[in-house]
Scaffold this motif. Structure first.
Motif, PDB file in Angstrom:
ATOM      1  N   LEU A  66     -11.719   8.956  -1.331  1.00 11.09           N
ATOM      2  CA  LEU A  66     -12.001   7.558  -1.049  1.00 11.09           C
ATOM      3  C   LEU A  66     -13.516   7.362  -0.942  1.00 11.09           C
ATOM      4  N   PRO A  67     -14.192   7.312  -2.087  1.00  8.33           N
ATOM      5  CA  PRO A  67     -15.647   7.154  -2.030  1.00  8.33           C
ATOM      6  C   PRO A  67     -16.081   5.765  -1.584  1.00  8.33           C
ATOM      7  N   SER A  68     -15.208   4.766  -1.767  1.00  7.87           N
ATOM      8  CA  SER A  68     -15.578   3.389  -1.439  1.00  7.87           C
ATOM      9  C   SER A  68     -14.346   2.504  -1.430  1.00  7.87           C
ATOM     10  N   LEU A  69     -14.448   1.402  -0.702  1.00  9.54           N
ATOM     11  CA  LEU A  69     -13.406   0.370  -0.768  1.00  9.54           C
ATOM     12  C   LEU A  69     -13.747  -0.683  -1.823  1.00  9.54           C
ATOM     13  N   MET A  70     -14.905  -0.558  -2.432  1.00  6.99           N
ATOM     14  CA  MET A  70     -15.346  -1.538  -3.411  1.00  6.99           C
ATOM     15  C   MET A  70     -14.589  -1.367  -4.730  1.00  6.99           C
ATOM     16  N   THR A  71     -14.109  -2.488  -5.263  1.00  6.91           N
ATOM     17  CA  THR A  71     -13.441  -2.505  -6.564  1.00  6.91           C
ATOM     18  C   THR A  71     -13.969  -3.683  -7.357  1.00  6.91           C
ATOM     19  N   GLU A  72     -13.824  -3.623  -8.670  1.00  9.00           N
ATOM     20  CA  GLU A  72     -14.322  -4.692  -9.535  1.00  9.00           C
ATOM     21  C   GLU A  72     -13.429  -5.931  -9.518  1.00  9.00           C
ATOM     22  N   THR A  73     -12.127  -5.730  -9.368  1.00  8.62           N
ATOM     23  CA  THR A  73     -11.182  -6.839  -9.489  1.00  8.62           C
ATOM     24  C   THR A  73     -10.103  -6.745  -8.406  1.00  8.62           C
ATOM     25  N   PRO A  74      -9.417  -7.855  -8.156  1.00  8.93           N
ATOM     26  CA  PRO A  74      -8.280  -7.802  -7.228  1.00  8.93           C
ATOM     27  C   PRO A  74      -7.196  -6.822  -7.681  1.00  8.93           C
ATOM     28  N   ARG A  75      -6.977  -6.697  -8.982  1.00 13.85           N
ATOM     29  CA  ARG A  75      -5.964  -5.766  -9.490  1.00 13.85           C
ATOM     30  C   ARG A  75      -6.332  -4.327  -9.098  1.00 13.85           C
ATOM     31  N   GLU A  76      -7.615  -3.974  -9.260  1.00 18.55           N
ATOM     32  CA  GLU A  76      -8.070  -2.652  -8.845  1.00 18.55           C
ATOM     33  C   GLU A  76      -7.976  -2.502  -7.323  1.00 18.55           C
ATOM     34  N   GLY A  77      -8.211  -3.594  -6.614  1.00 18.74           N
ATOM     35  CA  GLY A  77      -8.073  -3.576  -5.167  1.00 18.74           C
ATOM     36  C   GLY A  77      -6.646  -3.309  -4.738  1.00 18.74           C
ATOM     37  N   PHE A  78      -5.705  -3.907  -5.451  1.00 15.95           N
ATOM     38  CA  PHE A  78      -4.293  -3.668  -5.141  1.00 15.95           C
ATOM     39  C   PHE A  78      -3.932  -2.212  -5.427  1.00 15.95           C
ATOM     40  N   ASN A  98      15.216  -2.812   4.168  1.00  7.25           N
ATOM     41  CA  ASN A  98      14.271  -2.851   5.291  1.00  7.25           C
ATOM     42  C   ASN A  98      13.110  -1.878   5.077  1.00  7.25           C
ATOM     43  N   SER A  99      13.391  -0.718   4.513  1.00  5.95           N
ATOM     44  CA  SER A  99      12.327   0.240   4.217  1.00  5.95           C
ATOM     45  C   SER A  99      11.392  -0.306   3.145  1.00  5.95           C
ATOM     46  N   LEU A 100      11.970  -0.945   2.138  1.00  7.26           N
ATOM     47  CA  LEU A 100      11.141  -1.506   1.064  1.00  7.26           C
ATOM     48  C   LEU A 100      10.252  -2.638   1.578  1.00  7.26           C
ATOM     49  N   ILE A 101      10.775  -3.442   2.472  1.00  9.65           N
ATOM     50  CA  ILE A 101       9.966  -4.506   3.083  1.00  9.65           C
ATOM     51  C   ILE A 101       8.851  -3.887   3.914  1.00  9.65           C
ATOM     52  N   ALA A 102       9.164  -2.844   4.664  1.00 17.42           N
ATOM     53  CA  ALA A 102       8.144  -2.173   5.479  1.00 17.42           C
ATOM     54  C   ALA A 102       7.047  -1.579   4.600  1.00 17.42           C
ATOM     55  N   ILE A 103       7.426  -0.972   3.497  1.00 18.62           N
ATOM     56  CA  ILE A 103       6.448  -0.410   2.567  1.00 18.62           C
ATOM     57  C   ILE A 103       5.557  -1.516   2.009  1.00 18.62           C
ATOM     58  N   SER A 104       6.152  -2.636   1.638  1.00 20.90           N
ATOM     59  CA  SER A 104       5.372  -3.765   1.124  1.00 20.90           C
ATOM     60  C   SER A 104       4.386  -4.263   2.172  1.00 20.90           C
ATOM     61  N   HIS A 105       4.786  -4.259   3.418  1.00 19.30           N
ATOM     62  CA  HIS A 105       3.909  -4.701   4.501  1.00 19.30           C
ATOM     63  C   HIS A 105       2.694  -3.772   4.651  1.00 19.30           C
ATOM     64  N   VAL A 106       2.931  -2.481   4.565  1.00 24.40           N
ATOM     65  CA  VAL A 106       1.828  -1.524   4.669  1.00 24.40           C
ATOM     66  C   VAL A 106       0.841  -1.724   3.523  1.00 24.40           C
ATOM     67  N   ILE A 107       1.343  -1.877   2.311  1.00 25.02           N
ATOM     68  CA  ILE A 107       0.459  -2.111   1.165  1.00 25.02           C
ATOM     69  C   ILE A 107      -0.308  -3.411   1.346  1.00 25.02           C
ATOM     70  N   ALA A 108       0.368  -4.461   1.809  1.00 28.78           N
ATOM     71  CA  ALA A 108      -0.297  -5.751   2.023  1.00 28.78           C
ATOM     72  C   ALA A 108      -1.410  -5.640   3.058  1.00 28.78           C
ATOM     73  N   THR A 109      -1.176  -4.871   4.106  1.00 29.30           N
ATOM     74  CA  THR A 109      -2.201  -4.672   5.131  1.00 29.30           C
ATOM     75  C   THR A 109      -3.414  -3.963   4.546  1.00 29.30           C
ATOM     76  N   HIS A 110      -3.173  -2.932   3.757  1.00 28.65           N
ATOM     77  CA  HIS A 110      -4.285  -2.234   3.098  1.00 28.65           C
ATOM     78  C   HIS A 110      -5.005  -3.175   2.120  1.00 28.65           C
ATOM     79  N   PHE A 111      -4.250  -3.998   1.412  1.00 27.08           N
ATOM     80  CA  PHE A 111      -4.870  -4.924   0.464  1.00 27.08           C
ATOM     81  C   PHE A 111      -5.771  -5.920   1.189  1.00 27.08           C
TER      82      PHE A 111
END
Length: 91
Positions: free
Chosen positions: A21-33, A66-79
């Motif tokens: 993880l050299p950086s949180l910087m990305t060029e686009t929202p897609r790369e950010g996701f 419920n697990s899939l919703i939880a996983i989506s929540h974790v990704i959304a938080t990171h996003f």
């Protein structure tokens, strides 16, 4: 900078000294996701270091809404974190 998405299993093979993880910087929202997904996968690989156990558990959560919703929540938080670090990709 392109954010490559690696599976949690691929992270396990990296040495502790690798800078995954050299950086949180990305060029686009897609790369950010993609980076948000990578952060989520790394969290799983760090929490459960045994790749075989992760493979054994995958069918259980893959079919559980419920697990899939939880996983989506974790990704959304990171996003949210990545988006904020990138000033929401404002020009």
């Amino acid at each position: 900078m392109g954010a490559a998405v690696l599976s949690a299993d691929e992270h396990e093979g990296q040495a502790a000294s690798d800078s995954w993880l050299p950086s949180l910087m990305t060029e686009t929202p897609r790369e950010g996701f993609a980076l948000a997904v990578k952060l989520s996968q790394k969290g799983v690989a760090t929490t459960q270091t045994d790749a075989e156990v992760r493979k054994e558990l995958r069918p259980e959560y893959a079919a559980d809404p419920n697990s899939l919703i939880a996983i989506s929540h974790v990704i959304a938080t990171h996003f949210q974190t990545v988006a904020a670090a990138n000033d929401y990709w404002r020009e």
